[in-house]
Design a protein around this motif. Structure first.
Motif, mmCIF file in Angstrom:
data_model
loop_
_atom_site.group_PDB
_atom_site.id
_atom_site.type_symbol
_atom_site.label_atom_id
_atom_site.label_comp_id
_atom_site.label_asym_id
_atom_site.label_seq_id
_atom_site.Cartn_x
_atom_site.Cartn_y
_atom_site.Cartn_z
ATOM 1 N N PHE A 1 2.782 8.905 12.826
ATOM 2 C CA PHE A 1 2.099 9.759 11.846
ATOM 3 C C PHE A 1 2.612 9.474 10.436
ATOM 4 N N ALA A 2 3.916 9.265 10.281
ATOM 5 C CA ALA A 2 4.476 8.997 8.955
ATOM 6 C C ALA A 2 3.972 7.667 8.413
ATOM 7 N N MET A 3 3.874 6.648 9.268
ATOM 8 C CA MET A 3 3.441 5.330 8.809
ATOM 9 C C MET A 3 1.930 5.261 8.577
ATOM 10 N N ASP A 4 1.183 6.264 9.022
ATOM 11 C CA ASP A 4 -0.247 6.342 8.732
ATOM 12 C C ASP A 4 -0.543 7.133 7.460
ATOM 13 N N THR A 5 0.484 7.591 6.776
ATOM 14 C CA THR A 5 0.303 8.344 5.530
ATOM 15 C C THR A 5 -0.637 7.578 4.588
ATOM 16 N N PRO A 6 -1.612 8.262 3.969
ATOM 17 C CA PRO A 6 -1.795 9.710 3.888
ATOM 18 C C PRO A 6 -2.827 10.259 4.873
ATOM 19 N N PHE B 1 0.829 -1.209 0.000
ATOM 20 C CA PHE B 1 0.000 0.000 0.000
ATOM 21 C C PHE B 1 0.864 1.260 0.000
ATOM 22 N N GLY B 2 2.031 1.161 -0.648
ATOM 23 C CA GLY B 2 2.856 2.329 -0.893
ATOM 24 C C GLY B 2 3.935 2.584 0.131
ATOM 25 N N GLY B 3 3.984 1.815 1.198
ATOM 26 C CA GLY B 3 5.009 2.033 2.217
ATOM 27 C C GLY B 3 6.393 1.669 1.727
ATOM 28 N N VAL C 1 -4.590 5.377 -3.278
ATOM 29 C CA VAL C 1 -5.287 6.567 -2.768
ATOM 30 C C VAL C 1 -5.873 7.292 -3.971
ATOM 31 N N PRO C 2 -6.989 7.981 -3.783
ATOM 32 C CA PRO C 2 -7.621 8.671 -4.915
ATOM 33 C C PRO C 2 -6.706 9.736 -5.520
ATOM 34 N N ASN D 1 4.367 7.083 -3.624
ATOM 35 C CA ASN D 1 4.162 5.680 -4.001
ATOM 36 C C ASN D 1 2.680 5.338 -4.067
ATOM 37 N N GLN D 2 1.924 5.805 -3.095
ATOM 38 C CA GLN D 2 0.499 5.492 -3.037
ATOM 39 C C GLN D 2 -0.239 6.058 -4.240
#
Length: 829
Positions: free
Chosen positions: A441-446, A100-102, A321-322, A314-315
């Motif tokens: 917070f960074a790992m919960d992006t976006p 998922f883009g991580g 992500v939209p 990446n996401q």
């Protein structure tokens, strides 16, 4: 008509009438083997479980030689029913994995995504126990007693941590339909007062439809020395004498062995496995090899702000992500990476690299299970649902991180300077570590916010992968329908072809709150409208309501990293500010429309209240102090004296005498043999907090381990001679002082004579290390002082009796209420 003919017709008619009648067994399809044969199987296709015994299908004459046997059919699910592997990762944000883009490599998850579907709008409850209860029952978390974690249970229907018999686990129905069922890993849904080898076990996996359980009971555990590990209901300690043993690998090994055994023994019977590793919840405990692999990749050297930006790019690139999503501004209450000094960066990089190694290591071990399915030829007909997080990334490590997560739940934080010496040991069994808040917070992006914050998508949105090559043909597809973990059980049942049960074990069942996601599997339905139109959220007063693309939600009144030191409002219903978002146009909650559309906000608030009443969400509470100081049912409730007369181990804190915030006396009556004695008399906790009364070098010793920061000790000068002895540790709490962690004076006596006395200005306020247990006559897990002894350190004398006498407590209901009101006043100031 002769007698034989009379018996044949009359008896057979009577048997059919008596047994078939109202309990006529329903055959769902023709069977290959004739009815009554040993090979006959039948799918009951019933909403009432378990199904009644079917009528005898043979023929009985007075003599065996003239009779025909008729075996009851073996219950099996429909032909072609898949195996089911339901995976749940712990404490992992939307941007925490590469699927998922991580930026943390998770090749097993990516491989699965390429063979199946990625769901970008799956949701959890924002907290561990609640999500697990919802996932496994198909009902909203408050509706099944889990509005809070098990350790925070309170005496209200939505919060008592008791899953009602009227809301059976999906596994119970699968088992009654012919599935083998197993649970591996974390079980955070046993009421704390039932978490002992003595039971009762109705709320344990074996009481909820699982044939087999290998895992730990509680919120988390050491992966190196798990003190709360069980096989079924028997405590086990497989790490003793095995340096380098790690639960993440051991759990995968046990799961693979289970699959191998099931496949070899009964290859026609499908299985349902719930696989729930402790990763990536603290403590972050990967192996040294994985830490080195990740550190060598230098994934995070540019810091948390750059990591969030790279993840977001990446996401967008892979479409999870939209296109209209915006990366929310970095919160002003968090430091930016470029403002940090060299020591801070060094510490924080070690923290995130250890966490990332934990994630990559876990992915690898799950990958071994999937590879085994391929080797056995089972992969194509195995429905795998991989939910990538039971909540958002955890911000419970304090602003700087912590080498000991137990400190957070006792309101203690560490400075960077205090933690620098811990860097080489970070992730080993000498630490119980968690990272700094900005990494969460960074790992919960976006998305904004983190675990505990049910009001925002950073707390509740998780990536999910679904793979079933035999059925799902749109390999690598992405789905954006809005769904929730309560939808997983209905999805599994529709996929198999099993009806939702309306009656289980004689009790009418509460209908599922979930809805199936099977409609999304065909490529033609990629953009089909979501069948989930409305969903409420609530944890610790943080709440939200989703409805038809809009979300109304509160803004946090207490930040997760504040914990028991936060200042929550007493009036939770009216003490939170509300926001309003159009998620179709603003998918990351960056443009609050509450001022522009007050009427829509009001309607959404009303809808939230309707859902709250329907789902047992009230009464609202935002205070961790309130939930951590509740007196609960069970064997310890209301007792002032506890007596133990033999070795007794592996009892968790909910069934043990509590010596926190009170006066108490521990009396040990023992006999020392010729040659002397050593060993543990009684202990609770271990390396990261706890206490112990034991004989070291024959000397009576009482150690209080206060969060691995200080270890006050009382010890006799001389070893005990052979014979009978009475050892007493008497703690007198100061008459005045703070309600939590009040100081006092401890006196160690031997045979009525004081041998050591010491006063302390404070003690531990709220909870000992929860993954370590209360043990008599032996120690499990880890020791309270590694320099004094190593587990199991059994007592080598004769244990006569251990008695706890519990005195006055500083934590009266009045004191708790006063504390909550004072914290609220500080907030108002």
């Amino acid at each position: 008509m002769n007698r034989r003919q009379l018996f044949s017709s009359t008896a057979k008619a009577a048997l059919v009438s008596a047994f078939a009648g109202p309990f006529m067994w329903r055959r769902a399809q023709a069977q290959a083997a004739p009815p009554g044969s040993p090979a006959a199987v039948e799918f009951p296709d019933s909403t009432v479980l378990p199904t009644p015994t079917p009528p005898f299908s043979g023929f009985i004459q007075p003599n065996l030689i003239n009779s025909t046997p008729g075996w009851p059919p073996t219950i099996m699910p429909p032909p072609g029913a898949p195996n089911v592997l339901l995976i749940l990762i712990d404490d992992a944000g939307f941007g925490s994995n590469s699927a998922f883009g991580g930026i943390v490599p998770t090749p097993a998850l990516e491989k699965l995504a390429k063979s199946g579907l990625r769901y970008t709008q799956m949701h959890n409850t924002a907290l561990c126990s609640p999500t697990r209860a919802a996932l496994l029952t198909g009902r909203n978390h408050h509706r099944v007693g889990f509005g809070m974690v098990a350790e925070g249970a309170s005496g209200y229907p939505g919060y008592n941590s008791i899953i009602p018999s009227e809301a059976a686990h999906g596994a119970q129905a699968l088992k009654e339909n012919g599935y083998s069922t197993a649970w591996f890993g974390k079980n955070h849904n046993v009421p704390v007062w039932e978490a002992s080898p003595q039971g009762p076990f109705r709320q344990w996996p074996i009481g909820q439809g699982y044939d087999y359980f290998y895992g730990f009971v509680g919120g988390d555990t050491s992966q190196w020395q798990p003190g709360n590990l069980f096989r079924n209901t028997t405590p086990i300690h497989p790490y003793i004498g095995k340096p380098g043993w790690n639960l993440i690998s051991a759990m995968a090994d046990d799961c693979i062995e289970y699959i191998d055994t099931q496949t070899a023994t009964d290859p026609k019977r499908p299985w349902f496995i719930h696989y729930a590793p402790g990763a990536t919840h603290a403590p972050h405990h990967p192996t040294p090899e994985w830490i080195k692999k990740i550190e060598d990749m230098r994934l995070f050297d540019d810091g948390w702000n750059a990591a969030a930006e790279r993840i977001f790019e990446n996401q967008k690139k892979i479409g999870v992500v939209p296109a209209n999503a915006k990366l929310p501004p970095w919160p002003d209450f968090l430091p930016k990476w470029e403002t940090l000094n060299a020591d801070q960066k060094k510490l924080y990089l070690r923290q995130i690299n250890v966490w990332a190694a934990y994630m990559a290591y876990t992915d690898h071990e799950i990958g071994r299970i999937i590879e085994r399915l391929e080797t056995l030829g089972l992969f194509d007909n195995t429905l795998i649902i991989w939910v990538c997080g039971d909540n958002g990334m955890s911000a419970e490590g304090s602003m700087n991180g912590t080498p000991n997560e137990v400190a957070y739940f006792n309101g203690v934080a560490f400075t960077v300077e205090q933690m620098l010496p811990w860097i080489p040991a970070w992730g080993t069994d000498k630490t119980y570590p968690h990272f700094a808040v900005p990494w969460a917070f960074a790992m919960d992006t976006p998305y904004k916010w983190t675990k505990q914050i049910a009001s925002h998508l950073g707390g509740t949105r998780t990536g999910t992968v679904v793979s079933w090559p035999k059925r799902i043909m749109d390999a690598g597809g992405i789905r954006h329908q809005f769904h929730h973990v309560i939808d997983v059980i209905p999805t599994i049942f529709e996929a198999i072809g099993i009806p939702q049960p309306t009656m289980v074990n004689g009790l009418a069942q509460v209908p599922w709150d979930g809805t199936s996601m099977v409609y999304t599997w065909d490529k033609a339905n990629t953009d089909a409208p979501s069948t989930r139109k409305t969903q409420y959220f609530e944890i610790l007063g943080n709440r939200a309501i989703y409805h038809d693309g809009w979300m109304a939600n509160t803004y946090p009144a207490v930040f997760p990293w504040e914990g028991v030191a936060g200042h929550p409002p007493v009036d939770v219903l009216n003490g939170f500010k509300w926001e309003l978002y159009n998620l179709k146009e603003d998918p990351t909650q960056t443009n609050d429309l509450s001022a522009q559309e007050p009427e829509r906000l009001r309607q959404m608030q009303e809808l939230w209240m309707i859902e709250a009443v329907r789902n047992n969400v009230l009464p609202l509470n935002a205070s961790q102090v309130a939930i951590l100081t509740v007196e609960r049912p069970g064997p310890a409730a209301g007792r002032k004296q506890f007596v133990y007369t033999s070795q007794n181990a592996s009892n968790q804190f909910g069934v043990a005498p509590s010596i926190l915030n009170c006066s108490y006396r521990i009396t040990a009556e023992i006999e020392v043999p010729q040659g002397g004695a050593n060993g543990v008399l009684v202990t609770q906790g271990g390396r990261f907090s706890g206490y112990g009364l034991y004989l070291k070098d024959g000397k009576p010793t009482f150690t209080m381990n206060l969060l691995d920061i200080e270890r006050p000790k009382w010890q006799a000068a001389d070893a005990l001679p052979p014979g009978k002895h009475s050892i007493v540790f008497d703690w007198k709490m100061d008459p005045q002082g703070m309600a939590l962690g009040r100081g006092g004076t401890g006196t160690l006596s031997v045979n009525g004579k004081p041998v050591a006395q010491r006063s302390l200005p404070h003690t531990q306020p709220l909870i000992w290390a929860w993954d370590e247990t209360f043990d008599v006559g032996v120690d499990t897990g880890t020791s309270v002082d590694d320099s004094d002894y190593q587990v199991p350190f059994p007592f080598t004398g004769t244990l006569g009796k251990i008695t706890f006498d519990i005195g006055e407590s500083s934590m009266t209901p009045e004191a708790i209420k006063a504390m909550m009101e004072e914290l609220a006043k500080k907030r108002d100031r």
